[in-house]
Design a protein around this motif. Structure first.
Motif, mmCIF file in Angstrom:
data_model
loop_
_atom_site.group_PDB
_atom_site.id
_atom_site.type_symbol
_atom_site.label_atom_id
_atom_site.label_comp_id
_atom_site.label_asym_id
_atom_site.label_seq_id
_atom_site.Cartn_x
_atom_site.Cartn_y
_atom_site.Cartn_z
ATOM 1 N N ALA A 116 0.819 -1.212 0.000
ATOM 2 C CA ALA A 116 0.000 0.000 0.000
ATOM 3 C C ALA A 116 0.850 1.257 0.000
ATOM 4 O O ALA A 116 0.363 2.330 -0.365
ATOM 5 N N LEU A 117 2.120 1.151 0.381
ATOM 6 C CA LEU A 117 2.986 2.329 0.439
ATOM 7 C C LEU A 117 3.117 3.050 -0.908
ATOM 8 O O LEU A 117 3.162 4.287 -0.933
ATOM 9 N N PRO A 118 3.194 2.329 -2.047
ATOM 10 C CA PRO A 118 3.255 3.062 -3.327
ATOM 11 C C PRO A 118 2.020 3.911 -3.610
ATOM 12 O O PRO A 118 2.081 4.789 -4.486
ATOM 13 N N ALA A 119 0.889 3.650 -2.899
ATOM 14 C CA ALA A 119 -0.304 4.474 -3.110
ATOM 15 C C ALA A 119 -0.063 5.931 -2.735
ATOM 16 O O ALA A 119 -0.848 6.811 -3.107
ATOM 17 N N TYR A 126 -1.279 2.364 -12.423
ATOM 18 C CA TYR A 126 0.023 2.058 -11.837
ATOM 19 C C TYR A 126 -0.129 1.414 -10.462
ATOM 20 O O TYR A 126 0.665 0.553 -10.072
ATOM 21 N N LEU A 127 -1.141 1.823 -9.716
ATOM 22 C CA LEU A 127 -1.407 1.179 -8.434
ATOM 23 C C LEU A 127 -1.883 -0.250 -8.642
ATOM 24 O O LEU A 127 -1.546 -1.142 -7.869
ATOM 25 N N ALA A 128 -2.651 -0.472 -9.709
ATOM 26 C CA ALA A 128 -3.086 -1.838 -10.027
ATOM 27 C C ALA A 128 -1.890 -2.736 -10.313
ATOM 28 O O ALA A 128 -1.859 -3.899 -9.898
ATOM 29 N N LEU A 129 -0.888 -2.202 -11.015
ATOM 30 C CA LEU A 129 0.320 -2.984 -11.283
ATOM 31 C C LEU A 129 1.065 -3.296 -9.992
ATOM 32 O O LEU A 129 1.660 -4.370 -9.846
ATOM 33 N N THR A 130 1.042 -2.370 -9.039
ATOM 34 C CA THR A 130 1.712 -2.617 -7.764
ATOM 35 C C THR A 130 1.051 -3.761 -7.014
ATOM 36 O O THR A 130 1.727 -4.641 -6.464
ATOM 37 N N THR A 131 -0.273 -3.759 -6.966
ATOM 38 C CA THR A 131 -0.972 -4.859 -6.300
ATOM 39 C C THR A 131 -0.823 -6.164 -7.073
ATOM 40 O O THR A 131 -0.806 -7.243 -6.473
ATOM 41 N N LEU A 132 -0.709 -6.049 -8.399
ATOM 42 C CA LEU A 132 -0.459 -7.253 -9.193
ATOM 43 C C LEU A 132 0.868 -7.890 -8.797
ATOM 44 O O LEU A 132 1.001 -9.126 -8.773
#
Length: 350
Positions: A116-119, A126-132
């Motif tokens: 969640a930190l990249p949020a 881009y947040l979807a890619l982070t959770t991916l």
């Protein structure tokens, strides 16, 4: 819009989730029917309801993170898996169920903070890619750890749950466990939007810049949204571990995360009724397709049934796409519209 004759004498009364006595009586009738269901249902039906309850808890987590706070999360299945493996490990160490389920929720919540930190800096695609990345890393980490820790590729058995001397490992026991957890998750999901943090989630969802000007700590709220959604996932994963009696990484895939998100979208992103309707709709659709495939297998010796099984996911995806085209606000919008019309009948709405 409310029909004539319904008024409130205080703000607390107006803010109730169930505004009328009739609504409260309907809820009591539904709970009574669910409590009495094991008296007339067999093990297969109880298992289906238990799986539905577990799925509902996981989708409620997405409702908090995606629907309320507007933070895309396509790694819910990974967080469910964290809760499942935590419960499996602790159950093998003799930890009781009343401790393993909170521990699974807390483990999933803590791990979600890392992703969640990249949020703080990114949003949207881009947040979807982070959770991916969280979803992709989950099986890699499990398989890379020593087999004595989390079972590796083989998986881990789960000890049957007991509570105060009662065996919850039976279909009836697991059903009531799932019902209790789903009821608690429903209560929290319906009351969360009315709380202080729930209003902060909504503000960040609508406009994080305006929320920041209003004094809301946007970064903290986004992290808390992921943490709260992962808590639901961890609880669902812990109960799922007891339900499956054996956990492996193959049970928590990207495909499952996509279906969790699809259930929420079909049901409705912005209403706590949405997860209920979405989970029930997709589950009934899946069971109907599986029944049809089984009938095809028995009718032609498997020549066409296997094709139906292979195309079941495609059919489900098409049904979700059709639902989004004709009702982009989800089944919850149809539900609220129908309930308003029912409460105002026979008077015109305009």
């Amino acid at each position: 819009m409310r029909p004539t004759g319904i008024w409130f004498e205080s703000y607390a009364a107006e803010a109730r989730v169930l505004e009328t006595l009739r609504a409260r009586l309907w809820l009591l009738a539904l709970l009574a029917a669910l409590v009495l269901l094991p008296a007339v249902a067999g093990p297969w039906l109880l298992g289906e309801f238990t799986n539905l309850f577990i799925t509902l808890v996981a989708v409620y987590g997405l409702y908090v993170t995606v629907g309320m706070a507007g933070q895309i999360n396509i790694a819910q299945s990974a967080f469910v898996g964290v809760g499942a493996f935590t419960a499996a490990k602790l159950s093998g160490m003799g930890v009781p169920i009343w401790a393993t389920i909170p521990a699974g929720a807390l483990a999933a919540g803590c791990i979600s903070i890392v992703f969640a930190l990249p949020a703080w800096r990114v949003k949207g695609f881009y947040l979807a890619l982070t959770t991916l990345a969280a979803q992709v890393m989950f099986p890699i980490v499990i398989l890379a750890l020593p087999m004595s820790w989390l079972g590796g590729l083989v998986g881990m058995p789960v000890m049957p749950p007991t509570l105060f001397g009662l065996n919850l490992g039976t279909p009836t026991g697991l059903y009531f466990l799932g019902l209790f957890v789903a009821a608690l998750a429903t209560w929290t999901a319906f009351n969360l939007p009315r709380s202080r943090i729930g209003r902060a989630f909504r503000a960040v969802h609508d406009n994080d810049s305006a929320a920041s000007v209003m004094g809301i700590q946007v970064t903290r709220i986004k992290i808390e949204a992921f943490f709260a959604g992962a808590l639901y996932a961890g609880v669902a994963g812990a109960v799922l571990a007891y339900f499956l009696q054996f956990v492996t990484v193959s049970s928590f895939t990207l495909f499952t995360s996509v279906w969790y998100l699809g259930m929420l979208i079909v049901g409705g992103l912005h209403s706590p009724v949405g997860p209920i309707l979405g989970v029930v709709f997709v589950t009934l659709l899946q069971e109907g397709l599986h029944k049809f495939a089984n009938a095809m297998l028995q009718a032609d010796g498997g020549l066409g049934g296997g094709t139906v099984f292979a195309l079941s996911s495609v059919v489900l995806a098409l049904c979700i796409l059709i639902a989004l085209i004709f009702e982009p606000r989800g089944l919850a919008h149809l539900w609220h519209t129908g309930m308003k019309a029912f409460r105002l009948w026979p008077f015109p709405r305009n």
